[in-house]
Write a protein that holds these residues in place. Structure first.
Motif, mmCIF file in Angstrom:
data_model
loop_
_atom_site.group_PDB
_atom_site.id
_atom_site.type_symbol
_atom_site.label_atom_id
_atom_site.label_comp_id
_atom_site.label_asym_id
_atom_site.label_seq_id
_atom_site.Cartn_x
_atom_site.Cartn_y
_atom_site.Cartn_z
ATOM 1 N N SER A 103 0.824 -1.204 0.000
ATOM 2 C CA SER A 103 0.000 0.000 0.000
ATOM 3 C C SER A 103 0.861 1.258 0.000
ATOM 4 C CB SER A 103 -0.913 -0.006 1.232
ATOM 5 O OG SER A 103 -1.612 1.212 1.350
ATOM 6 N N GLU A 106 2.468 1.907 -3.384
ATOM 7 C CA GLU A 106 1.495 2.477 -4.323
ATOM 8 C C GLU A 106 1.356 3.983 -4.097
ATOM 9 O OE1 GLU A 106 -3.251 2.006 -5.488
ATOM 10 O OE2 GLU A 106 -2.255 0.496 -4.243
ATOM 11 N N LYS A 107 1.317 4.380 -2.831
ATOM 12 C CA LYS A 107 1.219 5.804 -2.512
ATOM 13 C C LYS A 107 2.472 6.554 -2.957
ATOM 14 C CE LYS A 107 -1.854 5.204 1.463
ATOM 15 N NZ LYS A 107 -1.989 5.315 2.939
ATOM 16 N N LYS A 110 2.334 7.318 -6.581
ATOM 17 C CA LYS A 110 1.461 8.461 -6.821
ATOM 18 C C LYS A 110 2.175 9.757 -6.468
ATOM 19 C CE LYS A 110 -3.090 10.332 -5.674
ATOM 20 N NZ LYS A 110 -4.331 10.139 -4.877
ATOM 21 N N ARG A 111 2.942 9.715 -5.370
ATOM 22 C CA ARG A 111 3.691 10.891 -4.952
ATOM 23 C C ARG A 111 4.736 11.275 -5.997
ATOM 24 N NH1 ARG A 111 3.958 15.767 -3.085
ATOM 25 N NH2 ARG A 111 5.974 16.307 -2.177
#
Length: 235
Positions: A103, A106-107, A110-111
């Motif tokens: 998780s 994945e963040k 995106k960052r």
């Protein structure tokens, strides 16, 4: 959420990792049970460490005790990690650690996309701060300034106040720690974000008023012998 991990920065980069971890273990054990300490001597992580405690309460006590304390000739900056570190996940929740890590990755992806957008915004901010000078004109003015300051007659277009400061002409290869040491003394300081390749940076505060105070206090900022231009980021 409350965090069991203490993030330490502005550590002495000249100290060997084993010695650093031993000293941190000795100091942090006073405030609770230390499960693990993560410190690496890589370009991105040197001068930093993560200390995982057995509870968020212990970590909070450690932050208060360690923040701005001296260690190997430098004053540490201690804050609670914004999220559970991988080391904390492994130590405190082994069964759910891999799912948690996926998780987080994945963040981070995106960052990374958001950082690309920030780079584009930085380009616009730089253009706004410098005005419509051509690359050749900027080069000539810089050269003129080095010869005695007679050649730089272009006016800069100032940005309106913003809670994010925009730093230009940073020293080559600059790290976040020296800037954090400068701005941490100002109320409301949140974080430093760097684009080291382009010698640009952003310093974020919790309010516009706090950013204004910090900017006034660092108008003549010189870092590692380089005069740093401090303006407001473009809104």
């Amino acid at each position: 959420m409350a965090s069991e991990t203490v993030y330490l920065k502005n550590l002495n980069e000249r100290i060997k990792i084993d010695r650093l971890k031993t000293e941190l273990q000795h100091r942090c054990a006073k405030y609770g049970t230390v499960l693990t300490i993560v410190a690496r001597n890589t370009l991105r992580t040197r001068g930093q460490a993560f200390v995982v405690f057995s509870s968020a309460e212990e970590a909070a006590i450690a932050v208060k005790a360690l923040h701005k304390g001296a260690l190997f000739g430098k004053r540490m900056i201690a804050v609670l990690s914004r999220s559970r570190s991988f080391a904390a996940a492994d130590a405190l929740d082994p069964t759910g650690a891999e799912e948690y890590k996926a998780s987080v990755r994945e963040k981070r992806a995106k960052r990374k996309e958001e950082e690309e957008q920030e780079r584009k915004q930085a380009k616009h901010a730089a253009e706004g701060a410098e005005g419509p000078l051509s690359k050749r004109r900027r080069t000539e003015e810089t050269a003129g300034g080095r010869r005695g300051g007679a050649g730089g007659g272009g006016k800069e277009r100032s940005m309106p106040p913003n809670k994010i400061l925009f730093l230009q002409e940073l020293p080559p290869g600059v790290q976040a720690a020296p800037l954090e040491a400068v701005y941490d003394k100002y109320p409301g300081f949140l974080e430093v974000r760097l684009m080291a390749v382009r010698r640009l940076g952003f310093v974020e505060f919790d309010t516009e008023e706090h950013a204004v105070v910090a900017r006034e206090g660092t108008r003549s900022l010189v870092l590692e012998g380089y005069p740093v231009k401090v303006t407001y980021a473009k809104k």
